[in-house]
Write an enzyme that holds these catalytic residues in place. Structure first.
Site, PDB file in Angstrom:
ATOM      1  N   MET A  35      86.327 -58.416  87.073  1.00  0.00           N
ATOM      2  CA  MET A  35      87.576 -58.278  86.303  1.00  0.00           C
ATOM      3  C   MET A  35      88.754 -58.581  87.223  1.00  0.00           C
ATOM      4  O   MET A  35      88.951 -57.896  88.235  1.00  0.00           O
ATOM      5  CB  MET A  35      87.703 -56.870  85.734  1.00  0.00           C
ATOM      6  CG  MET A  35      86.685 -56.540  84.658  1.00  0.00           C
ATOM      7  SD  MET A  35      86.734 -54.803  84.170  1.00  0.00           S
ATOM      8  CE  MET A  35      85.933 -54.035  85.597  1.00  0.00           C
ATOM      9  N   GLY A  68      86.869 -62.478  90.008  1.00  0.00           N
ATOM     10  CA  GLY A  68      86.756 -63.887  90.354  1.00  0.00           C
ATOM     11  C   GLY A  68      87.513 -64.198  91.636  1.00  0.00           C
ATOM     12  O   GLY A  68      88.693 -63.858  91.773  1.00  0.00           O
ATOM     13  N   GLN A 111      82.083 -63.105  93.293  1.00  0.00           N
ATOM     14  CA  GLN A 111      82.024 -64.119  92.244  1.00  0.00           C
ATOM     15  C   GLN A 111      82.924 -65.290  92.640  1.00  0.00           C
ATOM     16  O   GLN A 111      84.145 -65.139  92.710  1.00  0.00           O
ATOM     17  CB  GLN A 111      82.475 -63.573  90.890  1.00  0.00           C
ATOM     18  CG  GLN A 111      82.237 -64.587  89.772  1.00  0.00           C
ATOM     19  CD  GLN A 111      82.920 -64.214  88.475  1.00  0.00           C
ATOM     20  OE1 GLN A 111      84.134 -64.261  88.365  1.00  0.00           O
ATOM     21  NE2 GLN A 111      82.124 -63.852  87.475  1.00  0.00           N
ATOM     22  N   HIS A 181      80.564 -68.466  89.029  1.00  0.00           N
ATOM     23  CA  HIS A 181      81.188 -68.305  87.711  1.00  0.00           C
ATOM     24  C   HIS A 181      81.068 -69.615  86.937  1.00  0.00           C
ATOM     25  O   HIS A 181      81.783 -70.581  87.193  1.00  0.00           O
ATOM     26  CB  HIS A 181      82.657 -67.930  87.884  1.00  0.00           C
ATOM     27  CG  HIS A 181      83.300 -67.362  86.644  1.00  0.00           C
ATOM     28  ND1 HIS A 181      82.768 -67.519  85.383  1.00  0.00           N
ATOM     29  CD2 HIS A 181      84.442 -66.631  86.472  1.00  0.00           C
ATOM     30  CE1 HIS A 181      83.546 -66.915  84.503  1.00  0.00           C
ATOM     31  NE2 HIS A 181      84.567 -66.364  85.135  1.00  0.00           N
ATOM     32  N   TYR A 186      85.798 -71.958  82.191  1.00  0.00           N
ATOM     33  CA  TYR A 186      86.304 -72.418  83.484  1.00  0.00           C
ATOM     34  C   TYR A 186      85.503 -73.643  83.937  1.00  0.00           C
ATOM     35  O   TYR A 186      84.640 -74.132  83.219  1.00  0.00           O
ATOM     36  CB  TYR A 186      86.270 -71.271  84.489  1.00  0.00           C
ATOM     37  CG  TYR A 186      87.166 -70.126  84.074  1.00  0.00           C
ATOM     38  CD1 TYR A 186      88.552 -70.294  84.018  1.00  0.00           C
ATOM     39  CD2 TYR A 186      86.637 -68.900  83.689  1.00  0.00           C
ATOM     40  CE1 TYR A 186      89.383 -69.258  83.608  1.00  0.00           C
ATOM     41  CE2 TYR A 186      87.465 -67.859  83.279  1.00  0.00           C
ATOM     42  CZ  TYR A 186      88.834 -68.049  83.243  1.00  0.00           C
ATOM     43  OH  TYR A 186      89.656 -67.024  82.825  1.00  0.00           O
TER      44      TYR A 186
END
Length: 365
Positions: A35, A68, A111, A181, A186
């Site tokens: 998150m 991320g 991530q 990811h 994305y």
């Protein structure tokens, strides 16, 4: 890699049971989902960030997946307070984070992330994309966005190299695993989705070719640490989008990624209890495990009892773990407002588990 458990367990005891995934020993099956928190000025995680992750690990989350974290390429993002995985100050900041999580008894994966078409024009760098399109009508707020750059094969090589370098930094910084990811619209997911991937070269067309670029990224980071790959059907701007319309199409995509070296599949759904395809109870994580034989993580509104009563959610999770549908359970927003949620669940103290409240997302760290 194989999954081992000790011993067999069901229901809430299954969530609390140790498990070894891709050679990584975890104290339980709880995962903190990634998150974005915008608390890393200049891309460097602070002591506050380390304390944030330590609180969750110390309250019973066996595996933390960081927010991320941007790979070290100028096209990755325009954001200045999102963390990066680059040598120097960011690496040192992450070393404090991993040390704090390990001291609390948890494990942690980074991530790695590239925004693709979600990049915005503040520095004039165009958004790097598979085919120069978002796949959906652009909202009015996107007016003035930079021109999108359709990636050349040389561009693809550059991004693969950026992921590989960030994986090396992550290994030096003490991470236990790497998550790639490839979800939510994305860059890597844009290659998987036909609406955004209209290429006619080796990186577009068939499901296997659409998966070729994410597979190259996996191969490049493979060998540093165990590799998790996060994927989804839905996109942030297109909830009904699908990278695969059938189990057979999904099998082609996921086996391409598994053959490249993906150890674990993190299957992001908006609601974990919903079947991924008609005719089967299996959710997206269940299909990933069935089609590839690799361990999977289920995620999607877990703990948000306004969508699905807590007793039914726990029963569904317990059944899925007992049946081998999925191996790990990831929670996101509920852990922002209640960092002790995983511990209270396993201790059987539902009266002390408060529902997630929207107001907490921006004020609690």
């Amino acid at each position: 890699m194989t999954t081992t458990t000790r011993p067999a367990a069901t229901g809430l005891t299954a969530l609390a049971s140790p498990v070894t995934i891709a050679g990584l020993e975890l104290p339980n099956r709880f995962v903190m989902a990634p998150m974005t928190r915008f608390r890393s000025p200049g891309g460097v995680p602070t002591d506050e960030v380390a304390a944030y992750y330590r609180r969750r690990a110390g309250n019973g989350v066996g595996l933390i997946v960081t927010e991320g974290t941007l790979v070290g390429h100028p096209s990755a993002s325009h954001e200045t307070t999102v963390p990066r995985m680059t040598a120097g100050a960011a690496e040192e900041g992450w070393r404090k984070v991993t040390g704090a999580v390990h001291a609390a008894g948890g494990r942690i994966a980074t991530q790695l992330w590239h925004l693709g078409s979600e990049r915005r024009p503040v520095d004039g760098i165009p958004a790097w994309t598979p085919s120069g399109t978002t796949g959906t009508p652009e909202p009015a707020s996107a007016a003035g966005s930079p021109p999108m750059r359709t990636m050349s094969t040389a561009d693809i090589d550059a991004i693969v190299a950026a992921f590989a370098e960030s994986a090396r930094v992550a290994a030096r910084a003490g991470f236990d695993a790497i998550e790639i990811h490839a979800a939510h619209g994305y860059l890597l997911d844009e290659f998987l989705w036909p609406a955004t991937n209209r290429r006619t070269d080796a990186f577009g067309g068939s499901p296997a070719r659409r998966a070729a670029f994410p597979a190259e990224v996996i191969r490049a980071v493979r060998g540093e640490l165990p590799v998790i790959i996060r994927f989804s059907q839905f996109k942030e701007r297109a909830y009904e989008a699908r990278i695969a319309d059938s189990p057979a199409e999904l099998e082609t995509i996921l086996t391409t990624l598994a053959d490249a070296g993906a150890d674990v599949f993190h299957a992001s759904q908006r609601r974990f209890w919903e079947p991924a395809f008609p005719g089967s109870r299996l959710n997206l994580a269940g299909w990933a495990r069935k089609l590839t034989g690799r361990p999977s993580i289920t995620v999607g509104s877990i703990g948000l009892t306004s969508d699905f009563p807590a007793s039914r959610a726990m029963a569904r999770l317990g059944e899925g773990l007992a049946d081998g549908e999925f191996d790990l359970v990831a929670a996101g927003r509920i852990l922002l407002g209640n960092p002790s949620w995983a511990r209270l669940v396993t201790e059987g103290r539902p009266a002390e588990i408060r529902d997630y409240e929207k107001a907490h997302e921006d004020v609690y760290f």
